[in-house]
Design an enzyme around this catalytic site. Structure first.
Site, short mmCIF file in Angstrom:
data_model
loop_
_atom_site.label_atom_id
_atom_site.label_comp_id
_atom_site.label_asym_id
_atom_site.label_seq_id
_atom_site.Cartn_x
_atom_site.Cartn_y
_atom_site.Cartn_z
N ASP A 139 0.83 -1.22 0.00
CA ASP A 139 0.00 0.00 0.00
C ASP A 139 0.86 1.26 0.00
OD1 ASP A 139 -2.25 -1.53 0.10
OD2 ASP A 139 -2.59 -1.29 2.23
N CYS A 193 -17.55 -17.09 -6.90
CA CYS A 193 -18.70 -16.42 -6.30
C CYS A 193 -20.03 -16.96 -6.86
CB CYS A 193 -18.63 -14.91 -6.54
SG CYS A 193 -17.37 -14.08 -5.56
N CYS A 199 -22.75 -10.30 -0.20
CA CYS A 199 -22.02 -9.08 0.18
C CYS A 199 -22.73 -7.83 -0.33
CB CYS A 199 -20.59 -9.14 -0.35
SG CYS A 199 -20.44 -9.30 -2.14
N CYS A 246 -15.17 -1.38 8.38
CA CYS A 246 -16.37 -2.22 8.36
C CYS A 246 -16.01 -3.55 7.74
CB CYS A 246 -17.46 -1.53 7.53
SG CYS A 246 -18.99 -2.48 7.37
#
Length: 379
Positions: A139, A193, A199, A246
């Site tokens: 990052d 998926c 989600c 979250c």
């Protein structure tokens, strides 16, 4: 005469060295991310990055690792699990008096840890080469780490936009090591998926606007971490007691049944941050905030935004005189904080009014039942 380098054997050695350094998976990808460029540009065009101008600042360099380190031929992509034991997801989220912190942030900041391990991996590879240029990233530069991880076979991009692994779910960090060796590359894994949209439907603020596409401006992680100003009022009631990040899209994902706990002591939850009382956190001075978050990723949002987030959570809690007193005690400290405290006090006032009405209604129902039974009113 120098013996020629066996790149296939070296690739296998690199993966083993990575495991020895504490990574749970290591893959190798080429630098061609041209397929990701149109998607990135469309995301930027929609302004889904919000105030994160650094996402757009370097243009398409994010999709061109060889521009970051000239001569780069391969990217070694790694994952490291971060889920601590006793994560207490449900018990914390269900108790509005507690503050919920994204589980990746409960321990020590991962950036330095991963970068140091990647550097050690690069140095070990260097020992077996005549020459090697490498550069680790966590990052820390404009790198599209998820498409790279996907190409390296670490997983596929889930509908929540995170990398998913059949063996480990999604509770892990990613890191990259750029090198100038033409190592053999790994193959991407099959997407898993299917038709699941858990989600998307679970996201409290509707931030997943399409499979694999997140509008950061609606995301609670963005609102509590990246956004510097006021949190839009429309999202405040939806944040509940989430005060830093979250995890909802991960918690609801069926693949996270296979999540693996971390082996890193640094990622263990710090006591003051694990299921903390909101009122206690709101009482922290800036000095205490800096002390308790030393070496933590939380520290970078600063004391003011920390209090801003907690004020919203207190506003979402059931009416309590202690909460009202705590909120009022910080009025006047800063205009940004005042705005959120004033909102939170209004929510508390509304809940108190609701409580009074409910109590009165309950008393009335009891009186009606007493009269219907023909009993004395004091029965």
């Amino acid at each position: 005469m120098t013996e020629p380098l066996d790149l296939n054997q070296l690739a296998q050695n690199i993966k083993q060295w990575g495991l020895e350094l504490g990574f749970q998976q290591v893959g190798i990808a080429d630098t061609d991310l041209s397929a990701a460029e149109p998607r990135l540009q469309a995301w930027l065009n929609e302004r889904y990055h919000g105030e994160m101008e650094w996402m757009a600042r370097h243009g398409m360099m994010r999709a061109r690792p060889h521009e970051l380190l000239p001569g780069t031929l391969r990217v070694i992509s790694v994952r490291m699990n971060y889920l601590p034991a006793n994560a207490a997801f449900a018990s914390t989220l269900k108790d509005p008096a507690l503050g919920y912190i994204s589980r990746y942030a409960l321990g020590r900041d991962y950036h330095k840890l991963l970068r140091n391990r990647l550097k050690k991996l690069g140095e070990r590879i260097q020992q077996h080469c005549v020459s090697l240029n490498f550069r680790p990233f966590v990052d820390s530069a404009p790198v599209l780490e998820r498409p790279l991880a996907e190409k390296a076979g670490l997983g596929w991009t889930g509908k929540h936009s995170l990398i998913l692994s059949r063996e480990a779910g999604s509770f892990f960090f990613l890191g990259e090591l750029l090198i100038d060796l033409p190592l053999p590359v790994d193959r991407p894994v099959e997407e898993g998926c299917g038709k699941c949209v858990a989600c998307i439907t679970t996201c409290p603020t509707g931030a997943i606007v399409a499979p694999g596409t997140v509008d950061a401006r609606r995301c609670i992680s963005y609102l509590t971490i990246e956004l510097e100003g006021a949190i839009p009022e429309e999202f405040r009631p939806l944040m509940g007691n989430r005060i830093y990040g979250c995890d909802d899209c991960q918690l609801t994902c069926p693949w996270n049944r296979y999540s693996q706990l971390t082996d890193e002591a640094d990622f263990s939850a710090r006591r003051p941050l694990h299921a903390p009382q909101l009122i206690t956190l709101f009482g922290w001075s800036e000095t205490q905030f800096l002390k308790e978050t030393e070496g933590s990723p939380i520290r970078r949002i600063g004391h003011l935004r920390w209090l801003r987030n907690i004020a919203v959570a207190l506003g979402n809690a059931p009416w309590d005189t202690a909460i009202v007193s705590a909120l009022e005690s910080r009025l006047g400290e800063h205009p940004l904080l005042d705005e959120h405290i004033t909102w939170a006090l209004a929510q508390q006032k509304a809940r108190r009014a609701t409580c009074v009405v409910e109590v009165q209604a309950a008393k009335k129902q009891r009186l009606v039942r007493v009269i219907e039974k023909g009993l004395p009113r004091d029965a």
